[in-house]
Design a protein around this motif. Structure first.
Motif, PDB file in Angstrom:
ATOM      1  N   TRP A  62     -31.420 -13.733  11.248  1.00  0.00           N
ATOM      2  CA  TRP A  62     -32.011 -13.262  12.356  1.00  0.00           C
ATOM      3  C   TRP A  62     -33.595 -14.340  13.571  1.00  0.00           C
ATOM      4  N   THR A  63     -33.904 -14.044  13.675  1.00  0.00           N
ATOM      5  CA  THR A  63     -35.030 -15.282  14.047  1.00  0.00           C
ATOM      6  C   THR A  63     -35.428 -15.397  13.174  1.00  0.00           C
ATOM      7  N   GLY A  64     -35.594 -15.377  11.861  1.00  0.00           N
ATOM      8  CA  GLY A  64     -36.599 -15.892  10.652  1.00  0.00           C
ATOM      9  C   GLY A  64     -36.923 -16.889  10.786  1.00  0.00           C
ATOM     10  N   GLY A  65     -37.379 -17.832  10.242  1.00  0.00           N
ATOM     11  CA  GLY A  65     -38.290 -18.730  10.009  1.00  0.00           C
ATOM     12  C   GLY A  65     -38.396 -19.860  11.043  1.00  0.00           C
ATOM     13  N   ASN A  66     -39.346 -20.889  10.622  1.00  0.00           N
ATOM     14  CA  ASN A  66     -38.901 -21.506  12.111  1.00  0.00           C
ATOM     15  C   ASN A  66     -39.213 -23.130  11.758  1.00  0.00           C
ATOM     16  N   VAL A  67     -38.936 -24.272  12.894  1.00  0.00           N
ATOM     17  CA  VAL A  67     -39.760 -26.143  12.211  1.00  0.00           C
ATOM     18  C   VAL A  67     -40.071 -26.214  13.222  1.00  0.00           C
ATOM     19  N   ILE A  79     -42.525 -26.896  18.590  1.00  0.00           N
ATOM     20  CA  ILE A  79     -42.462 -25.882  17.287  1.00  0.00           C
ATOM     21  C   ILE A  79     -41.741 -24.963  17.881  1.00  0.00           C
ATOM     22  N   LYS A  80     -40.725 -24.198  17.904  1.00  0.00           N
ATOM     23  CA  LYS A  80     -39.866 -22.978  18.730  1.00  0.00           C
ATOM     24  C   LYS A  80     -40.659 -22.086  18.818  1.00  0.00           C
ATOM     25  N   PRO A  81     -40.105 -21.605  19.788  1.00  0.00           N
ATOM     26  CA  PRO A  81     -40.235 -20.062  20.377  1.00  0.00           C
ATOM     27  C   PRO A  81     -40.258 -18.730  19.811  1.00  0.00           C
ATOM     28  N   SER A  82     -41.365 -18.120  20.072  1.00  0.00           N
ATOM     29  CA  SER A  82     -41.284 -16.924  18.576  1.00  0.00           C
ATOM     30  C   SER A  82     -40.392 -15.641  19.414  1.00  0.00           C
ATOM     31  N   GLY A  83     -39.685 -15.207  17.635  1.00  0.00           N
ATOM     32  CA  GLY A  83     -38.530 -14.440  17.996  1.00  0.00           C
ATOM     33  C   GLY A  83     -36.921 -14.833  18.951  1.00  0.00           C
ATOM     34  N   VAL A  84     -36.729 -15.907  19.024  1.00  0.00           N
ATOM     35  CA  VAL A  84     -35.926 -15.985  19.908  1.00  0.00           C
ATOM     36  C   VAL A  84     -34.998 -16.688  19.447  1.00  0.00           C
ATOM     37  N   PRO A 136     -44.990 -19.475  21.185  1.00  0.00           N
ATOM     38  CA  PRO A 136     -44.928 -20.409  20.560  1.00  0.00           C
ATOM     39  C   PRO A 136     -44.727 -19.108  18.992  1.00  0.00           C
ATOM     40  N   SER A 137     -43.853 -19.821  18.326  1.00  0.00           N
ATOM     41  CA  SER A 137     -44.012 -19.584  16.283  1.00  0.00           C
ATOM     42  C   SER A 137     -44.796 -18.847  16.268  1.00  0.00           C
ATOM     43  N   SER A 138     -45.082 -17.600  15.184  1.00  0.00           N
ATOM     44  CA  SER A 138     -46.088 -16.318  14.837  1.00  0.00           C
ATOM     45  C   SER A 138     -46.995 -17.649  14.007  1.00  0.00           C
ATOM     46  N   ASP A 139     -46.152 -18.489  13.173  1.00  0.00           N
ATOM     47  CA  ASP A 139     -47.311 -19.671  12.295  1.00  0.00           C
ATOM     48  C   ASP A 139     -47.622 -21.286  13.144  1.00  0.00           C
ATOM     49  N   THR A 140     -47.737 -20.723  14.176  1.00  0.00           N
ATOM     50  CA  THR A 140     -47.865 -22.365  15.582  1.00  0.00           C
ATOM     51  C   THR A 140     -49.504 -22.764  14.200  1.00  0.00           C
ATOM     52  N   VAL A 195     -41.481 -27.096   7.976  1.00  0.00           N
ATOM     53  CA  VAL A 195     -40.319 -26.002   8.042  1.00  0.00           C
ATOM     54  C   VAL A 195     -41.027 -24.429   7.372  1.00  0.00           C
ATOM     55  N   HIS A 196     -40.598 -23.156   7.740  1.00  0.00           N
ATOM     56  CA  HIS A 196     -41.346 -21.980   7.116  1.00  0.00           C
ATOM     57  C   HIS A 196     -39.957 -21.003   6.815  1.00  0.00           C
ATOM     58  N   THR A 197     -39.187 -21.109   5.983  1.00  0.00           N
ATOM     59  CA  THR A 197     -37.505 -19.732   5.726  1.00  0.00           C
ATOM     60  C   THR A 197     -38.796 -18.796   4.486  1.00  0.00           C
ATOM     61  N   HIS A 198     -37.668 -17.525   4.908  1.00  0.00           N
ATOM     62  CA  HIS A 198     -37.497 -16.481   3.988  1.00  0.00           C
ATOM     63  C   HIS A 198     -36.235 -16.484   3.460  1.00  0.00           C
ATOM     64  N   SER A 199     -35.850 -18.135   2.548  1.00  0.00           N
ATOM     65  CA  SER A 199     -34.655 -18.116   2.010  1.00  0.00           C
ATOM     66  C   SER A 199     -34.844 -17.428   0.428  1.00  0.00           C
ATOM     67  N   ILE A 215     -52.244 -14.009   5.415  1.00  0.00           N
ATOM     68  CA  ILE A 215     -51.474 -12.967   6.022  1.00  0.00           C
ATOM     69  C   ILE A 215     -51.566 -13.899   7.500  1.00  0.00           C
ATOM     70  N   ILE A 216     -50.120 -13.234   8.236  1.00  0.00           N
ATOM     71  CA  ILE A 216     -49.900 -14.081   9.487  1.00  0.00           C
ATOM     72  C   ILE A 216     -50.513 -14.208  10.467  1.00  0.00           C
ATOM     73  N   GLY A 217     -50.976 -14.683  10.938  1.00  0.00           N
ATOM     74  CA  GLY A 217     -51.713 -14.962  12.212  1.00  0.00           C
ATOM     75  C   GLY A 217     -53.014 -15.730  13.011  1.00  0.00           C
ATOM     76  N   ASN A 245     -45.589 -13.854  -2.103  1.00  0.00           N
ATOM     77  CA  ASN A 245     -45.263 -12.600  -1.538  1.00  0.00           C
ATOM     78  C   ASN A 245     -44.476 -12.785  -0.188  1.00  0.00           C
ATOM     79  N   HIS A 246     -43.856 -13.740   0.300  1.00  0.00           N
ATOM     80  CA  HIS A 246     -44.094 -14.516   2.037  1.00  0.00           C
ATOM     81  C   HIS A 246     -42.872 -15.261   2.049  1.00  0.00           C
ATOM     82  N   GLY A 247     -42.640 -16.392   1.038  1.00  0.00           N
ATOM     83  CA  GLY A 247     -41.605 -17.434   1.399  1.00  0.00           C
ATOM     84  C   GLY A 247     -41.817 -18.876   1.544  1.00  0.00           C
TER      85      GLY A 247
HETATM   86  O1  LIG Z   1     -42.329 -14.511   8.651  1.00  0.00           O
HETATM   87  C1  LIG Z   1     -43.031 -14.253   9.778  1.00  0.00           C
HETATM   88  C2  LIG Z   1     -42.574 -13.168   9.859  1.00  0.00           C
HETATM   89  O2  LIG Z   1     -43.332 -12.206   8.707  1.00  0.00           O
HETATM   90  C3  LIG Z   1     -42.571 -15.388  10.219  1.00  0.00           C
HETATM   91  O3  LIG Z   1     -42.717 -16.439  10.348  1.00  0.00           O
HETATM   92  C4  LIG Z   1     -41.076 -14.955  11.431  1.00  0.00           C
HETATM   93  O4  LIG Z   1     -40.022 -15.887   9.880  1.00  0.00           O
HETATM   94  C5  LIG Z   1     -40.153 -16.186  12.052  1.00  0.00           C
HETATM   95  O5  LIG Z   1     -41.067 -15.679  13.347  1.00  0.00           O
HETATM   96  P1  LIG Z   1     -41.319 -16.638  14.357  1.00  0.00           P
HETATM   97  O6  LIG Z   1     -41.675 -18.403  13.994  1.00  0.00           O
HETATM   98  O7  LIG Z   1     -39.960 -16.898  15.171  1.00  0.00           O
HETATM   99  O8  LIG Z   1     -42.618 -16.517  15.523  1.00  0.00           O
END
Ligand SMILES: O=C(CO)[C@@H](O)[C@H](O)COP(=O)(O)O
Length: 253
Positions: free
Chosen positions: A36-41, A53-58, A88-92, A109-113, A148-150, A174-176
């Protein structure tokens, strides 16, 4: 939001980083590292205190150079720049913290691989029991703290774990996976290889107890791979179906 005006050189660097970051997101889907929209570069803009960085949730198939988001190293979106109308990405904050505190890092880079995140869920480092891990990570892939993210707590955990570590990947508990590299492409490679070795070592452990590799052998393998493997910078590069041949590897400290 901050605004900016830059020299033609920085403008060109921004445009090039937008292109690279947008296209590298396709590698995460190509290698099955995200859903889906998980992860980011993200990628640092050379010669400027900026990153893209990528836009969040796109959706990944909607990502383009012009909708990537330009930020300063505090993670503030640069107002009035292409893409700045979106969040921007929630991991900005995490990416920004890494760039501020690890100046040698050019990409994050972030993934939940699946397999690497399964190791992260157990809070267990991936042991260096295959030569591919010695080559790419110079030893185990370590675990970072639960965060925790944010805000920048994930970034703090990434830096605390990887600064001075040979691995370019960390399993945030517990995250990725978070990876770093000398540029965004190097960080994407680390994410691809982290998932590959996580799967192999998991399967090996299902069959029995994997055998450790001696430290001196790990050192020798890492040194060869980082400094000898591949093509010399001096040789003409041949592009491939997977993009231009990777430049000679340099270790990201
Ligand atoms: O781990 C998380 C959400 O828990 C985020 O890293 C999403 O996997 C990707 O978020 P966006 O980059 O789309 O905001």
């Amino acid at each position: 939001m901050t605004t900016g005006s830059w020299t033609p050189e920085v403008e060109a660097a921004i445009a090039s980083t937008r292109e690279q970051v947008a296209s590298l997101h396709a590698e995460l889907t190509r290698y099955g590292l995200v859903v889906w929209t998980g992860g980011n570069v993200s990628g640092r803009v050379p010669g400027a205190d900026l990153f893209v960085i990528k836009p969040s949730g796109v959706s990944y198939d909607e990502l383009t150079p012009s909708n990537q988001i330009l930020c300063d190293l505090d993670g503030n979106v640069i107002a009035g720049t292409p893409g700045s109308e979106r969040s921007p990405s929630s991991d900005t904050a995490a990416h920004a913290y890494v760039y501020r505190n690890m100046p040698q890092v050019g990409g994050v880079v972030h993934t939940h691989s699946t397999y690497a995140t399964a190791w992260a869920a157990r809070g267990e480092a991936i042991p260096c029991v295959i030569t591919a891990m010695a080559d790419e990570f110079g030893g185990e892939i370590p675990v970072g703290p639960f965060a925790i993210i944010g805000d920048d707590s994930i970034g703090r955990g990434v830096v605390a774990t990887l600064d001075g570590h040979r691995s370019r990947a960390v399993l945030m508990q517990n995250h990725g996976v978070f990876t770093i590299g000398r540029d965004a492409r190097d960080a994407v490679k680390a994410a691809v290889m982290a998932e590959d070795v996580a799967r192999t070592v998991h399967i090996s452990r299902q069959l029995g107890a994997p055998l450790p590799i001696a430290e001196e052998s790990i050192d020798a393998l890492f040194d060869r791979y980082q400094n000898v493997y591949g093509q010399s910078e001096a040789l003409p590069r041949s592009s491939s179906a997977h993009g231009a041949a990777a430049p000679a590897r340099k270790e990201v400290q």
